[in-house]
Design an enzyme around this catalytic site. Sequence first.
Site, short mmCIF file in Angstrom:
data_model
loop_
_atom_site.label_atom_id
_atom_site.label_comp_id
_atom_site.label_asym_id
_atom_site.label_seq_id
_atom_site.Cartn_x
_atom_site.Cartn_y
_atom_site.Cartn_z
N SER A 101 0.91 -1.27 -0.07
CA SER A 101 -0.01 0.03 -0.01
C SER A 101 0.76 1.09 -0.09
O SER A 101 1.99 1.55 -0.95
CB SER A 101 -1.03 -0.03 1.37
N GLU A 143 -8.69 -4.88 -5.08
CA GLU A 143 -8.12 -3.83 -4.09
C GLU A 143 -9.25 -2.99 -3.50
O GLU A 143 -9.32 -3.06 -2.12
CB GLU A 143 -7.03 -3.08 -4.61
#
Length: 429
Positions: free
Chosen positions: A132, A252
């Site tokens: 991330s 995601e």
Amino acid sequence: MQWHETIAPGEPPITHSEDCLYLNIWAPEGNGPFPVFVWIHGGGFVSGHAFEPMYDGTEFARAGIVLITVGYRLGVFGFLDLGPLLDEKAESEYAGSANNALRDIIMALEWVRENVASFGGDPNRVTIGGESAGAKLTDILMGVPSAQPLFHQMISESGGAERIWTAANSATVANGFGEEWRKSSGKDLPSLKTAPASLIIESQHSFLEQWPQHFPLRAEVDGDLIPRLPIQTIAAGSTRGKRLLIGTNRDESALFIGPHPQSDPAAKDLGNLSLAKFEEVLERYKQIYPEMTEEQLRIRAVTAEEYWIPTVRVADAHLQGGGSAWMYQLDFSETNGRLRGYSYHSLDVGLVWNRPHADAENESAEAALAKQVHQAWVAFIRGDTPAAPGLPEWPAYSTTARPTMIFDTQSRIERKPQDAERRLWDGVL
């Protein structure tokens, strides 16, 4: 200064402190020299911790790797350009302060270069990586010329180098925060230099709530540490000769916009496009995937805008600049709860660290996949082709065939996965 923050109802508060620049080290038994993996935690540039229980490096140390997690300044302390907010003298002093977090990580890597041998680590075999925001910072570091001598390989899980501002963008964000600071604190701008950190964090929370775009606090092209867009520097050869392991999860953005995004608009979840431009792209998605529901289409498109396409761009630029890469996509999905059936953001972390969910319906399948993914990461960090028993042979990435490891209960190699969807984004970002 310390302050406390409750992350979730029922959870004990976490103690925060400006005294945050620490390393956590797990070292194998023996003298080495062992390869080194420096982990950069995620958290949207405003949260996360280097000491999270998930990031216990014991498994990596048992595999013969020195595992290091690093702390860095978050939120306005690490990603706000204070220059536009202060007087002319201070503006020069604080120029480029939106890159303070990157400077923290670079300082940690310098420390690793000078000291890791004392822990059995090889300073000439350092892999940096993260997930991330940690992956985005890894990808940005690939385009920071002064950082290149400090690492030799990269691992990027759900990253991309798009989340970076021009100086003008950064100034707009800074002025927006300044307005919120005056309103919420009742203090003037120069007081930011001496204000309690807890009061600044309160203003940050209210600022983030009202700002119209996702992740306004970002690094910036300052003409110094970051001379131009990182993707351009990478394509020009900044990471020539280095190896990259990079990829994303299929769904995601399901974690953020939820399984029913019509009740949770995408506007606040777009990192790179305006909502109007995104809606144009979404209409084209309906032509490519007519079988998908509205919620599946929106999750798929937001995922591409924020993670998948920026990740592909980093890999392509890295190859153009003379590096090598291995690409993956996680298709393995959650088996219970509200995200059942989705391969959502962060689901890969437990696999990489070999810490699968203990209560999953397909617990044995997830445990088996976690063992494989962890072993593939270990092989890469050691300098080998990523591989593990039970996985198909993993070919190096190319911009022609685009071979991609699809991690699932039965992992496989796909060539040009979602090719029509990828081409849809040409010239958009």
